[in-house]
Design an enzyme around this catalytic site. Structure first.
Site, mmCIF file in Angstrom:
data_model
loop_
_atom_site.group_PDB
_atom_site.id
_atom_site.type_symbol
_atom_site.label_atom_id
_atom_site.label_comp_id
_atom_site.label_asym_id
_atom_site.label_seq_id
_atom_site.Cartn_x
_atom_site.Cartn_y
_atom_site.Cartn_z
ATOM 1 N N LYS A 1 28.602 14.543 80.722
ATOM 2 C CA LYS A 1 28.037 15.667 81.457
ATOM 3 C C LYS A 1 28.581 17.144 80.517
ATOM 4 C CE LYS A 1 27.474 18.070 85.949
ATOM 5 N NZ LYS A 1 27.913 17.966 87.173
ATOM 6 N N ASP B 1 27.449 25.701 86.507
ATOM 7 C CA ASP B 1 26.717 25.121 87.605
ATOM 8 C C ASP B 1 26.814 26.151 88.542
ATOM 9 O OD1 ASP B 1 25.635 23.473 89.412
ATOM 10 O OD2 ASP B 1 27.074 22.136 89.449
ATOM 11 N N ASP C 1 21.666 21.425 93.102
ATOM 12 C CA ASP C 1 22.910 21.198 92.905
ATOM 13 C C ASP C 1 23.489 19.882 92.428
ATOM 14 O OD1 ASP C 1 25.495 22.230 92.295
ATOM 15 O OD2 ASP C 1 25.954 22.519 94.634
ATOM 16 N N GLU D 1 22.553 18.143 89.812
ATOM 17 C CA GLU D 1 22.066 18.281 88.709
ATOM 18 C C GLU D 1 22.689 17.329 87.571
ATOM 19 O OE1 GLU D 1 24.234 19.954 89.395
ATOM 20 O OE2 GLU D 1 25.763 20.022 87.837
ATOM 21 N N LYS E 1 25.352 27.350 95.264
ATOM 22 C CA LYS E 1 26.642 27.274 95.845
ATOM 23 C C LYS E 1 27.168 28.243 96.246
ATOM 24 C CE LYS E 1 28.092 23.874 92.083
ATOM 25 N NZ LYS E 1 28.467 22.766 93.065
ATOM 26 N N ARG F 1 23.454 14.359 87.371
ATOM 27 C CA ARG F 1 23.054 13.104 87.297
ATOM 28 C C ARG F 1 21.550 13.181 86.702
ATOM 29 N NH1 ARG F 1 23.725 12.244 93.472
ATOM 30 N NH2 ARG F 1 25.336 13.350 93.038
ATOM 31 N N ASP G 1 32.209 22.438 84.616
ATOM 32 C CA ASP G 1 31.435 21.422 84.649
ATOM 33 C C ASP G 1 30.601 20.730 83.537
ATOM 34 O OD1 ASP G 1 30.172 19.802 86.648
ATOM 35 O OD2 ASP G 1 28.379 21.124 86.876
#
Ligand code: BES
Ligand code: MN
Ligand code: ZN
Length: 523
Positions: A288, A293, A370, A372, A300, A374, A311
């Site tokens: 990933k 993020d 959030d 995201e 967030k 996956r 991230d």
């Protein structure tokens, strides 16, 4: 507008890795002699393994400074009997000793050498050479190289008061490792050469990870991967946003829709020379790379949001793994896939309630923008399975806050659909100190992802959240492909970690672990 392309060279400019040398002992005539010392160590042990004047110097230093030799401590004293400086590395209790202990000590040593502005040191094992010295020496060198990592490219030099940076700060370090005989020296030499490649790759992953979200975006990351591929003779390709849209990668496109730089799926392929492996199935490694993020529309909280530049660490691990695999010339085909996107807010950003059609045809009801990671991984995994029919698939991601709560900065979460793969990865984790703890993937958890509108939601709330991530991803792995998901959210940039090479930095977690796993495949 961010002009990140100009920063490309800066972003991957490698630090100079330490030089490793070996000698057959004894070499007492050196400027810095380094000796490991155990807690509550019987002084006769030292005496047995060192010539009397060196043992005497160690004894004097220990007595004079009340050196307890606790793990993570270091003592510098005057050398007697040849060496100008004597450095004692505290190794903790002998009964607790393992490779990780000497790895940590190695990182402490390189940091100490930087502090005292000395470039070279000679390490004498003082008895340690009796138990698998090549492995321990490898761990020492590994720690030494990891400890020397520093990320300071954004610190401007203090020219105002005329103080220039000390050129010794940039000089590569040298570690000279004493070996008991020529056979062991050969093995240590080989091990250190490998560890040099692997730690350079891990430090590369750390360096790119440390750059912030205004510099590393899907476009600049793609350029970095392209450069890395060319330098290492890897096959490079990229599925850009337009192609992804045509291919039906609804997850990748939705997550990246709000970013100024469009999302992409970066693909690096390593093909070994040996003809025998040409027909074998590749190992796929997926990481990933959300370059930042914000959480998207499901934004967030502000506190610590800056840490979300990390991230992208799963993808950075894949970059490092691919470089190491190529430089080690491993005998297996390996393909690396890095889905990359910026998860941010915009009028074009995807929203809660959106329903996405993914690459494998399944539909997802977005309950939280959030969750995201996956979504971009799902498309990358499904694509990897279809395009490469891998013999195994290993995926790394900073996927859930839940795994940080559960395992902190010590273990990464392992979720696997295959027991053999899980066992092999766990063993590689134990050997490298990048340890894994398995969480169950069980169909009893599947109902947490049920949606009234689509095949599944992307997040079913906080219950068993790390496992929800794993269960979600499992929907996109093709039948029969052994696969594993490593949730590295807690270990990619651990907050309270006392492993000295990490500090306030990305750890590079996954590079050493997965390379070890791949190396063991050959055995
Ligand atoms: N990137 C985060 C996970 C994360 C959290 C990494 C903390 C490192 C430190 C991920 O995309 C995320 O936001 N997960 C959320 C999902 C939830 C809101 C549905 C989480 O786990 O809290
Ligand atoms: Mn998120
Ligand atoms: Zn994320």
């Amino acid at each position: 507008m961010t002009k990140s392309a100009s920063s490309m060279n800066l972003a991957i400019a490698p630090g100079k890795p330490p030089a490793f040398r070996t000698v057959v002992q004894p070499v007492w005539n050196c400027s810095v002699l380094v000796i490991p010392v155990f807690e509550n160590q019987d002084q006769r042990f030292v005496a047995k393994n060192l010539p009397p004047e060196i043992a005497g110097a160690v004894h004097t230093a220990v007595e004079l400074h009340d050196f307890e030799a606790k793990a993570g401590t270091i003592l510098q004293a005057d050398g007697i009997g040849g060496a100008r400086r004597l450095i004692l590395l505290g190794m903790g209790k002998a009964q607790d000793f393992n490779a990780d202990q000497i790895r940590w000590a190695g990182s402490l040593l390189s940091r100490h050498l930087r502090k005292i502005k000395v470039a070279s040191a000679t390490f004498h094992p003082a008895g340690l050479e009796r138990t698998n010295w090549p492995v321990l020496a490898g761990a020492l060198g590994e720690g030494f190289a990891l400890g020397d990592f520093k990320f300071s490219v954004y610190k401007t030099e203090k020219k105002a008061n005329g103080i220039q940076k000390d050129p010794r700060d940039n000089k590569p370090l040298e570690l000279i490792v004493c070996c008991p005989d020529q056979a062991s020296e050969k093995a240590v030499e080989k091990m250190l050469a490998e560890k040099s490649i692997i730690t350079t790759a891990a430090n590369l992953a750390r360096r790119v990870a440390c750059h912030p979200g205004n510099i590393i975006r899907p476009d600049s990351l793609t350029a970095i991967a392209r450069t890395l591929a060319a330098a290492n003779k890897l096959k490079f390709s990229v599925i850009d946003a337009k192609a992804a849209e045509k291919l039906g990668m609804g997850g990748l496109c939705a997550v990246g829709a709000g970013g100024e730089a469009p999302p992409a799926l970066i693909i690096l392929e390593y093909h070994p020379r040996s003809a025998k492996e040409k027909t074998a199935k590749p190992i796929a490694v997926v990481g990933k790379a959300v370059t930042f993020d914000t959480g998207g529309i499901s934004i967030k909280p502000a506190a610590d949001m800056g840490a979300m530049k990390y991230d992208k660490c799963g993808g950075m691990a894949v970059l490092g793994i691919m470089q190491a695999v190529a430089q080690l010339r491993l005998p297996h085909k390996v393909v690396g896939l890095i889905p990359t996107a910026e998860n941010t807010l915009d009028s074009r950003a995807y929203r809660p309630g959106d329903i996405l059609r993914m690459y494998n045809g399944k539909t997802v009801d977005v309950t939280n923008t959030d969750a995201e990671g996956r979504l971009i991984l799902a498309d990358a995994i499904a694509y990897a399975c279809q395009k490469f029919a891998p013999g195994a698939l290993i995926e790394l991601s900073t996927l859930t806050g839940g795994v940080v709560v559960a395992l902190g900065g010590v273990f990464a979460g392992l979720m696997a659909g295959d027991d053999t793969l899980a066992a092999n990865l766990t063993a590689a984790g134990q050997a490298t100190g990048e340890r894994l703890w398995r969480l169950p993937l069980d169909k009893a958890y599947r109902k947490l992802l049920d949606s009234p509108h689509a095949d599944m939601v992307n997040s079913g709330g906080r219950e068993a959240h790390p496992i929800q991530g794993g269960m979600f991803l499992s929907e996109f792995v093709a039948q029969g492909v052994p696969w594993a998901h490593l949730d590295i959210a807690g270990v990619a940039d651990p907050k309270k970690d006392d492993r000295w090479w990490i500090g306030d930095n990305a750890s590079g977690f996954g590079v050493r672990l997965v390379v070890e796993y791949l190396q063991r495949l050959g055995a």
